[in-house]
Motif scaffolding. Sequence first.
Motif, PDB file in Angstrom:
ATOM      1  N   ARG A 189      63.925 179.850   1.660  1.00  0.00           N
ATOM      2  CA  ARG A 189      64.985 180.459   0.842  1.00  0.00           C
ATOM      3  C   ARG A 189      66.296 179.686   0.973  1.00  0.00           C
ATOM      4  O   ARG A 189      66.600 179.125   2.041  1.00  0.00           O
ATOM      5  N   CYS A 200      69.543 175.064   8.763  1.00  0.00           N
ATOM      6  CA  CYS A 200      70.597 175.747   9.533  1.00  0.00           C
ATOM      7  C   CYS A 200      70.108 176.090  10.935  1.00  0.00           C
ATOM      8  O   CYS A 200      68.940 176.433  11.123  1.00  0.00           O
ATOM      9  N   SER A 201      71.023 176.071  11.884  1.00  0.00           N
ATOM     10  CA  SER A 201      70.692 176.583  13.218  1.00  0.00           C
ATOM     11  C   SER A 201      70.718 178.114  13.158  1.00  0.00           C
ATOM     12  O   SER A 201      71.385 178.691  12.301  1.00  0.00           O
ATOM     13  N   LYS A 318      68.861 173.263  15.984  1.00  0.00           N
ATOM     14  CA  LYS A 318      68.049 173.826  14.917  1.00  0.00           C
ATOM     15  C   LYS A 318      66.877 174.656  15.451  1.00  0.00           C
ATOM     16  O   LYS A 318      66.673 175.787  15.017  1.00  0.00           O
TER      17      LYS A 318
END
Length: 376
Positions: A189, A200-201, A318
């Motif tokens: 998503r 994203c982390s 991450k």
Amino acid sequence: MAVHLLSASRLPVAKSINQNSWEMGGTLVREALERSGLESVDAIYASSMMSGELEGQMHLASLIADEAGLAGVEAMDISAVSASGAAAIRAAYLAIQSGEVNSVAVVGVERMSAGDANPVLRKALHAVRESEKTMVLKNADALAMYLKNHSVQYESFVNFAINAHRNGAKNPLALFQKEVDEAKVVEARIIAEPLRLYDCSPVCDGGACIVLSRSDHKAGDVKLAASACSTDRFVLEDRQDPLDFLAARKSFQKACDSSGRNTPDFKFFEVHDAFNIMACLCLEACGFASKGRGFRLAEDGDIYADGKLPIATMGGLKARGHPIGATALYQAAEIHAQLTETAGANQLPAEKIGPALMQSIGGAGTTLFTHFFEPA
Ligand code: COA
């Protein structure tokens, strides 16, 4: 005066750890101290971005000292938002270099699950001028600008996530111990166009500690060979070129100048991959790729464990996770594990046991710490 990294301790990163951050800190300091061969340390420097806001507890270092049974030592909280742990490492390096203290336990703890972490995270940005922004949105803007300015497709970035998750899958202390493939990354998503979930982390809890010492007080196997910090214009859009991580470049250069090291010397890089674009811009800033070409190191597989310059060797921010104030302590502890050949399934090959680079970012590329480690 050489500064040695004697020992480290780490908690498994988790979505939620059912312990106060100071209790985590006390346990971590005791464990790291026991492994260091020292009886005690002269000082404890602690980092956490959120304990004050989410746990109602400031004054953490002194409380951790007490929890660890070390009341009486020097203790200070050190802060630089998402680079707080690196700021604490630098403070310890400077204190030891000055001759004022012989040894420091640097501990980072974060319980992002203790409340709503997002409003705290955005406080790293300008309170007035960036009040509509978040760290996610700033990095989405930067990635969008990079793709447009350098005519690059999003798909060229997927290997940052694939590499981190491949390494995280082998690390029992990582939050995400699962591999992802290209389809999974691309089809995930969208968090903020063009950033997808695996770029994203995560929001998570964790804690880690290292013990540093003057080498003539207690020698270890790993040397902290350089420490430097630089800043850039606070707001990304005020910079002449928002895609040039000037603070990363400058702090790297300062560390090179003080240590005599340079780009080709480094065998691996624990990079601040809170977002894929950050990793890419740090690779460029440190001279591993020319401007607009950092993604090629991912695309060509150079960043993999068997590549030319492995990054995020135990999962990075991450996949191991990014419990903010603890993150740089995980990075340093992982470098210690690699250089002492105790990294288990994540162990890099023997030819990679050499100078290691670590960078830690506060805010949107605003405050940058560079640390160099090497076998003693
Ligand atoms: N990578 C991979 N999977 C992730 C993830 C990430 N970053 N974040 C969450 N997930 C997974 C969760 O494990 C969960 O999986 P499950 O359903 O199998 O248990 C699922 O996605 C939903 O988790 P949730 O916490 O509800 O996701 P979310 O949409 O609320 O959060 C982000 C996703 C990316 C928005 C959030 O992780 C985030 O804000 N990250 C950035 C944090 C940040 O700014 N840090 C500071 C950087 S300097």
